[in-house]
Scaffold this motif. Sequence first.
Motif, PDB file in Angstrom:
ATOM      1  N   THR A  69       0.805  -1.217   0.000  1.00  0.00           N
ATOM      2  CA  THR A  69       0.000   0.000   0.000  1.00  0.00           C
ATOM      3  C   THR A  69       0.843   1.275   0.000  1.00  0.00           C
ATOM      4  O   THR A  69       0.359   2.324  -0.421  1.00  0.00           O
ATOM      5  N   LYS A  70       2.084   1.174   0.489  1.00  0.00           N
ATOM      6  CA  LYS A  70       2.937   2.369   0.534  1.00  0.00           C
ATOM      7  C   LYS A  70       4.400   1.967   0.405  1.00  0.00           C
ATOM      8  O   LYS A  70       4.823   0.955   0.960  1.00  0.00           O
ATOM      9  N   ASP A 109       0.656  -9.627 -10.638  1.00  0.00           N
ATOM     10  CA  ASP A 109       0.668 -11.039 -10.978  1.00  0.00           C
ATOM     11  C   ASP A 109       1.931 -11.738 -10.496  1.00  0.00           C
ATOM     12  O   ASP A 109       2.068 -12.948 -10.644  1.00  0.00           O
ATOM     13  N   GLY A 110       2.864 -10.968  -9.935  1.00  0.00           N
ATOM     14  CA  GLY A 110       4.059 -11.553  -9.347  1.00  0.00           C
ATOM     15  C   GLY A 110       3.930 -11.578  -7.829  1.00  0.00           C
ATOM     16  O   GLY A 110       2.878 -11.243  -7.275  1.00  0.00           O
ATOM     17  N   PRO A 111       4.992 -11.974  -7.131  1.00  0.00           N
ATOM     18  CA  PRO A 111       4.957 -11.993  -5.666  1.00  0.00           C
ATOM     19  C   PRO A 111       4.699 -10.603  -5.095  1.00  0.00           C
ATOM     20  O   PRO A 111       5.086  -9.597  -5.681  1.00  0.00           O
ATOM     21  N   SER A 112       4.052 -10.572  -3.952  1.00  0.00           N
ATOM     22  CA  SER A 112       3.956  -9.311  -3.224  1.00  0.00           C
ATOM     23  C   SER A 112       5.261  -9.112  -2.455  1.00  0.00           C
ATOM     24  O   SER A 112       5.963 -10.079  -2.146  1.00  0.00           O
ATOM     25  N   PRO A 113       5.638  -7.871  -2.151  1.00  0.00           N
ATOM     26  CA  PRO A 113       6.885  -7.637  -1.420  1.00  0.00           C
ATOM     27  C   PRO A 113       6.897  -8.375  -0.086  1.00  0.00           C
ATOM     28  O   PRO A 113       6.003  -8.218   0.734  1.00  0.00           O
ATOM     29  N   VAL A 148       8.280  -1.267   2.609  1.00  0.00           N
ATOM     30  CA  VAL A 148       7.029  -1.473   1.886  1.00  0.00           C
ATOM     31  C   VAL A 148       5.935  -1.836   2.892  1.00  0.00           C
ATOM     32  O   VAL A 148       5.968  -2.915   3.493  1.00  0.00           O
ATOM     33  N   THR A 149       4.993  -0.924   3.082  1.00  0.00           N
ATOM     34  CA  THR A 149       3.852  -1.187   3.957  1.00  0.00           C
ATOM     35  C   THR A 149       2.829  -2.008   3.183  1.00  0.00           C
ATOM     36  O   THR A 149       2.546  -1.726   2.015  1.00  0.00           O
ATOM     37  N   ARG A 150       2.269  -3.019   3.844  1.00  0.00           N
ATOM     38  CA  ARG A 150       1.369  -3.953   3.185  1.00  0.00           C
ATOM     39  C   ARG A 150      -0.029  -3.863   3.778  1.00  0.00           C
ATOM     40  O   ARG A 150      -0.241  -3.314   4.848  1.00  0.00           O
ATOM     41  N   ALA A 151      -0.971  -4.437   3.047  1.00  0.00           N
ATOM     42  CA  ALA A 151      -2.372  -4.362   3.471  1.00  0.00           C
ATOM     43  C   ALA A 151      -2.624  -5.062   4.800  1.00  0.00           C
ATOM     44  O   ALA A 151      -3.566  -4.722   5.515  1.00  0.00           O
ATOM     45  N   ASP A 152      -1.776  -6.042   5.143  1.00  0.00           N
ATOM     46  CA  ASP A 152      -1.947  -6.740   6.424  1.00  0.00           C
ATOM     47  C   ASP A 152      -1.332  -5.975   7.590  1.00  0.00           C
ATOM     48  O   ASP A 152      -1.209  -6.498   8.688  1.00  0.00           O
ATOM     49  N   LEU A 210      14.910  -8.837   1.422  1.00  0.00           N
ATOM     50  CA  LEU A 210      14.209  -8.647   2.696  1.00  0.00           C
ATOM     51  C   LEU A 210      15.159  -8.877   3.872  1.00  0.00           C
ATOM     52  O   LEU A 210      15.822  -9.905   3.941  1.00  0.00           O
ATOM     53  N   THR A 211      15.198  -7.923   4.796  1.00  0.00           N
ATOM     54  CA  THR A 211      16.078  -8.052   5.956  1.00  0.00           C
ATOM     55  C   THR A 211      15.361  -7.881   7.295  1.00  0.00           C
ATOM     56  O   THR A 211      15.940  -8.166   8.342  1.00  0.00           O
ATOM     57  N   ALA A 212      14.124  -7.414   7.277  1.00  0.00           N
ATOM     58  CA  ALA A 212      13.387  -7.250   8.537  1.00  0.00           C
ATOM     59  C   ALA A 212      11.902  -7.119   8.238  1.00  0.00           C
ATOM     60  O   ALA A 212      11.491  -6.818   7.100  1.00  0.00           O
ATOM     61  N   VAL A 213      11.099  -7.353   9.253  1.00  0.00           N
ATOM     62  CA  VAL A 213       9.651  -7.170   9.155  1.00  0.00           C
ATOM     63  C   VAL A 213       9.182  -6.431  10.389  1.00  0.00           C
ATOM     64  O   VAL A 213       9.501  -6.822  11.523  1.00  0.00           O
ATOM     65  N   ASP A 214       8.483  -5.328  10.178  1.00  0.00           N
ATOM     66  CA  ASP A 214       7.882  -4.584  11.279  1.00  0.00           C
ATOM     67  C   ASP A 214       6.384  -4.842  11.265  1.00  0.00           C
ATOM     68  O   ASP A 214       5.744  -4.780  10.205  1.00  0.00           O
ATOM     69  N   ARG A 215       5.827  -5.113  12.407  1.00  0.00           N
ATOM     70  CA  ARG A 215       4.399  -5.392  12.487  1.00  0.00           C
ATOM     71  C   ARG A 215       3.706  -4.345  13.332  1.00  0.00           C
ATOM     72  O   ARG A 215       4.192  -3.963  14.387  1.00  0.00           O
TER      73      ARG A 215
END
Length: 216
Positions: A69-70, A109-113, A148-152, A210-215
């Motif tokens: 989304t961002k 149509d490809g992978p999401s980030p 990359v902010t995602r819809a989840d 990808l090196t980290a995930v923030d929730r």
Amino acid sequence: MTRPEWRKPRRRGPSRRVRLTLTLTVAASLCVALVRLCGGGADAPAAAEHKDPAPGHATVAPLPRSAPTKLSIPGIMIEAPVTELSVDAKGALQTPPMSAPKLVGWYGDGPSPGQPGMAVMVGHRDTHTGPAVFLNLNALRPGATVDVTRADRSTAVFTVDAVHTYPKKDFPDKKVYGSAGGPELRLLTCGGTFNKKTGYSANVVVFAHLTAVDRA
């Protein structure tokens, strides 16, 4: 003028055999360069050549599918909304609308980030109204972060491995669209020399993993 040479790939992502050169040119609703901003065809600032992204990056666990989304790139002060792109009946990838120069497009149509594989995001360098979202993409350097902010509501944090400017005629499909299998990201825009008749002569490509995930 030419359209981007994108042909519809398999669901898992762009085919390595398909020439997916992002030729953002003057017409056909693609990236329109302003002579005033781009020096009337003079060379645009070239990205420095860095080492190629190494296979088998150590990454965090991949994420499930969720639409972006961002896009935020603090190092070059980018914070932009994201829209999903698809291909038209002729197999050409759509581009973000010219009326929204600050919008980034994601190849849906490809992978999401954050998913395994290679996610593709594209943006205009400039349009007839002025500079666009990826004007300074070639100023990125290895080690910079791309969020990359995602819809989840999670944020996939990527680290830049390399930034290259490739002449369109020598665009290395395998290098750009190949993936080591882990969650990777490619950011693409136009670059090189601008010509009124043929558009930009090159493409800027950012390689990141990808090196980290923030929730939230």
